[in-house]
Every structure is written in structure tokens, then in C-alpha cells.
Design a protein around this motif. Structure first.
Motif, short mmCIF file in Angstrom:
data_model
loop_
_atom_site.label_atom_id
_atom_site.label_comp_id
_atom_site.label_asym_id
_atom_site.label_seq_id
_atom_site.Cartn_x
_atom_site.Cartn_y
_atom_site.Cartn_z
N SER A 113 0.84 -1.21 0.00
CA SER A 113 0.00 0.00 0.00
C SER A 113 0.87 1.25 0.00
O SER A 113 0.58 2.23 -0.70
N LEU A 114 1.95 1.22 0.79
CA LEU A 114 2.87 2.36 0.83
C LEU A 114 3.51 2.56 -0.53
O LEU A 114 3.64 3.69 -1.01
N MET A 115 3.92 1.48 -1.19
CA MET A 115 4.54 1.59 -2.51
C MET A 115 3.55 2.13 -3.54
O MET A 115 3.92 2.91 -4.42
N GLN A 116 2.26 1.75 -3.42
CA GLN A 116 1.24 2.30 -4.32
C GLN A 116 1.09 3.80 -4.11
O GLN A 116 0.94 4.56 -5.07
N LEU A 117 1.11 4.21 -2.85
CA LEU A 117 1.01 5.64 -2.55
C LEU A 117 2.21 6.39 -3.14
O LEU A 117 2.05 7.46 -3.73
N ILE A 118 3.40 5.83 -2.99
CA ILE A 118 4.60 6.48 -3.52
C ILE A 118 4.50 6.62 -5.04
O ILE A 118 4.86 7.66 -5.61
N GLU A 119 3.99 5.58 -5.70
CA GLU A 119 3.82 5.66 -7.15
C GLU A 119 2.87 6.79 -7.52
O GLU A 119 3.08 7.50 -8.51
N PHE A 120 1.81 6.96 -6.73
CA PHE A 120 0.85 8.03 -7.03
C PHE A 120 1.47 9.40 -6.79
O PHE A 120 1.24 10.34 -7.56
N ILE A 121 2.26 9.53 -5.72
CA ILE A 121 2.95 10.80 -5.46
C ILE A 121 3.85 11.14 -6.64
O ILE A 121 3.85 12.27 -7.15
N LYS A 122 4.62 10.15 -7.10
CA LYS A 122 5.51 10.36 -8.25
C LYS A 122 4.74 10.87 -9.46
O LYS A 122 5.17 11.81 -10.14
N SER A 123 3.60 10.24 -9.74
CA SER A 123 2.83 10.61 -10.93
C SER A 123 2.20 12.00 -10.80
O SER A 123 1.81 12.61 -11.80
N SER A 124 2.09 12.50 -9.56
CA SER A 124 1.45 13.79 -9.32
C SER A 124 2.41 14.96 -9.37
O SER A 124 1.99 16.12 -9.42
N VAL A 125 3.72 14.68 -9.31
CA VAL A 125 4.72 15.76 -9.25
C VAL A 125 5.05 16.23 -10.66
O VAL A 125 5.67 15.52 -11.44
#
Length: 355
Positions: free
Chosen positions: A245-257
């Protein structure tokens, strides 16, 4: 860095001062002085016409020695006092980046005609966008940090101590010609919950988590990186779920920057995703932060941030997940913000298990 790089930085600062009607700046933050002169320390006075003086109580070396006056008073306790003696009680608007209470009171007493203006944000804005030279140094630092984390991963086994991991990291970093920004942070077992350093003699046992966090300093720039390892055959299902779940969140943060995105908007959007992933935002640390001369500098992707993401920012992405009574998880990487999104700069192996 080449002398011309520092020359251009001082000129950009002088231009900002002239535009803001600030007569001069008196800088105490070692990171700001490093950025402008290549010397980490002292007190730096830069006037709006681009002239300046570097005050130091230790031998000072700077590529701008031909342009800046260097005043060394070896053995004196405080370079700030040297600068005040030089300034005298002029009537002027003086910018500052940081002032201790003692320095503030000293300035009021010795130079009451001076009016103070904070230029902290101005300096951070100048430093936030990285040049090609800075990006190259940071890439090399990221490579060295990644290799050190991979060396630590290879060391993880039954009985490996916190001290063993630190030695492996230090050996990898110093052999690469860089240095550690600070003592590597190693948390084993229950220490991961509080995100605290484990006792040097604490050893890893089956079923333990270990967090490795380190910062590598190269030519004045710092790359920080972290990984979480599980030692054992089959990690608990709940741990795997939280990690994924944490890795999924990190992927979403990356895509948002992306460039020109408000950091707080990225945070708000990613916070909503964290809730969808059943991650309590109160258990997560800062979603992202700038990287450069300091381990943490703007932009900060967090609640209340007023920062704007810009092209050629370098950002560490990866909030820590700290679950009281259970464990902590930390996986961070460094990214270069480009016109089309982020580009990974660290390449340490991912994955929770080590064997």
C-alpha cells in the motif's frame, strides 16, 4: 564547481537585492554560504552591487577569493561579530537568512540604525532550481548512496548488528570518494516503530524488520535514501499489505509531481489516495522534500506548504509509515523533476525480503 558558477550565483542574488530595495545581505546559514562561495561556514556579506566580504574564524577557501574580500581572524569565536564590526552603525536595509537571539540582540545594540529584512525565502528560491552542474553532482551522489544501500542489503542475515550495517555502508561510501552526511540511521525490530537508531550491538533475528537510512555528501551536495528489509522466509501478510500500500502511494505521489504544481495540492490529492489505500495520514511522514546542499530543503510536499514544484527541482519522495505497536516502514528515492514528470536518480534494489 567552476568559478563562473559562483560568479553567476552572486550576480543573481545582487539583482534580486536591487529589485527588492535591500542594500545588502548578511548570511549565516552554512548552506547558503556554500551555495554562493563554495565555503561551508563563516558569515557572508553581499551588497546589492555584487561586492562582498567573507568573514571566518578558520582558514577560508573560496573560488571567489579574487572577487570577495576574505577576512580571517583565526581563533575568534564568532564570525558574525567580525561582520558587525565591519558594518558599523550604517543606516541601511540589511537582509538576513537566520539570526540567533544572541545575534539579534547584538545587532540591535551595535547597529540600531540598520533595518532587518528576511531573505530566507529569496535564498531558497535561488537554490531550489538545480543547474546542470548541480544535477551531475547529485546524480553521482545518488549512485554512491544506492550502492551503499545495496551493500547493506547484502549484509542482512541472522546476527548482523546495527554496527555491522553501518560499517558496510561507510566502507562503500568512502571507497567511492564521497562522505557520509551523518551517521547512518539503522532501526531493527521494535525500534522501527519509533524510527529510532538501534543499539550498535543489536542483532537481526528471524522475523525482524530493519530500516536503513543514509545520506551521502559529495562536493557539498547530499543524497539521502532509505530501504526497509525483512529477514525471514515468509513476511506476515499484514506487513506485505502495508508495504504494498505504501509503494502504491509512492507511485501516485511520483505521478502527481509536475512543474508548477502547488506542493500543498499534491499533498491533498495524495492524502485522499492514502485514505483509499487504508493508510492513516497521521501515521505517514512528509510525502516529499527537496534535496540539495541540505538534507531537507524546499519544496516540501506536506500540509500547509506554500512551495511550488519547479522544473529541475530534485526531490526525495517516500513518506515513512509508522504504525504504533506494530512496525515502521521507510522506502525513499530521489527524483529529478523534468518538464514531463519525474526521473529516478537512485537505483538501489527494491523489495521487502532479502533472501
Amino acid at each position: 564547481m567552476r568559478t563562473e558558477v559562483y560568479e553567476a550565483r552572486v550576480e543573481r542574488l545582487a539583482e534580486r537585492l536591487r529589485a527588492s530595495s535591500v542594500d545588502a545581505v548578511l548570511l549565516n546559514n552554512p548552506a547558503n554560504n556554500m551555495y554562493l562561495t563554495g565555503f561551508f561556514g563563516g558569515t557572508l556579506l553581499i551588497a546589492s552591487d555584487g561586492t562582498g566580504t567573507l568573514f571566518s574564524t578558520v582558514p577560508a577557501s573560496t573560488p571567489l577569493a579574487g572577487r570577495l574580500e576574505v577576512v580571517e581572524k583565526l581563533g575568534r569565536k564568532d564570525s558574525f561579530t567580525l561582520a558587525l564590526d565591519y558594518l558599523g552603525n550604517r543606516r541601511m536595509a540589511l537582509g538576513y537568512d537566520s539570526l540567533s537571539v544572541d545575534h539579534y540582540q547584538q545587532l540591535l545594540k551595535m547597529a540600531p540604525a540598520i533595518s532587518l529584512v528576511s531573505v530566507k525565502e529569496m535564498l531558497y528560491e535561488l537554490r531550489q532550481v538545480k543547474s546542470a552542474e548541480e544535477l551531475e553532482v547529485l546524480r553521482k551522489a545518488c549512485e554512491i548512496a544506492s550502492a551503499a544501500v545495496d551493500a547493506a542489503r547484502e549484509m542482512v542475515s541472522f546476527g548482523t548488528t546495527s554496527s555491522d550495517l553501518r560499517r558496510a555502508i561507510a566502507d562503500s561510501v568512502y571507497r567511492s570518494g564521497a562522505e557520509l552526511a551523518s551517521n547512518p540511521h539503522i532501526s531493527i525490530g521494535e525500534d522501527t516503530v519509533l524510527n529510532t537508531n538501534s543499539n550498535p550491538n543489536k542483532g537481526i533475528k528471524k522475523g525482524d524488520l530493519a530500516i536503513v537510512r543514509l545520506g551521502v555528501k559529495l562536493e557539498g551536495y547530499t543524497a539521502n535514501l532509505s530501504r526497509t528489509f525483512y529477514y525471514g522466509d515468509n513476511p506476515p501478510e499484514r506487513l506485505v499489505k502495508d508495504y504494498n500500500s505504501l509503494m502504491q502511494l509512492i507511485e501516485f505521489i511520483k505521478s502527481s509531481v509536475t512543474p508548477w504544481s502547488p506542493a500543498v495540492s499534491i499533498y491533498d490529492k495524495c492524502r485522499a489516495v492514502a485514505l483509499e489505500l487504508r493508510l492513516d495520514p497521521s501515521t505517514l511522514t512528509t510525502f516529499g522534500r527537496g534535496v540539495g546542499i541540505e538534507v531537507e530543503e524546499p519544496p516540501f510536499i506536506q500540509a500547509g506548504s506554500s512551495d511550488i514544484i519547479k522544473e529541475n527541482n530534485v526531490i526525495s519522495i517516500g513518506p515513512d509509515l509508522l504504525l504504533p505497536g506494530r512496525y515502521g516502514i521507510s522506502t525513499t528515492d530521489i527524483y529529478h523533476v523534468t518538464s514531463s514528470g519525474v526521473k529516478l536518480m537512485t537505483d538501489a534494489a527494491h523489495g521487502l525480503t532479502t533472501h
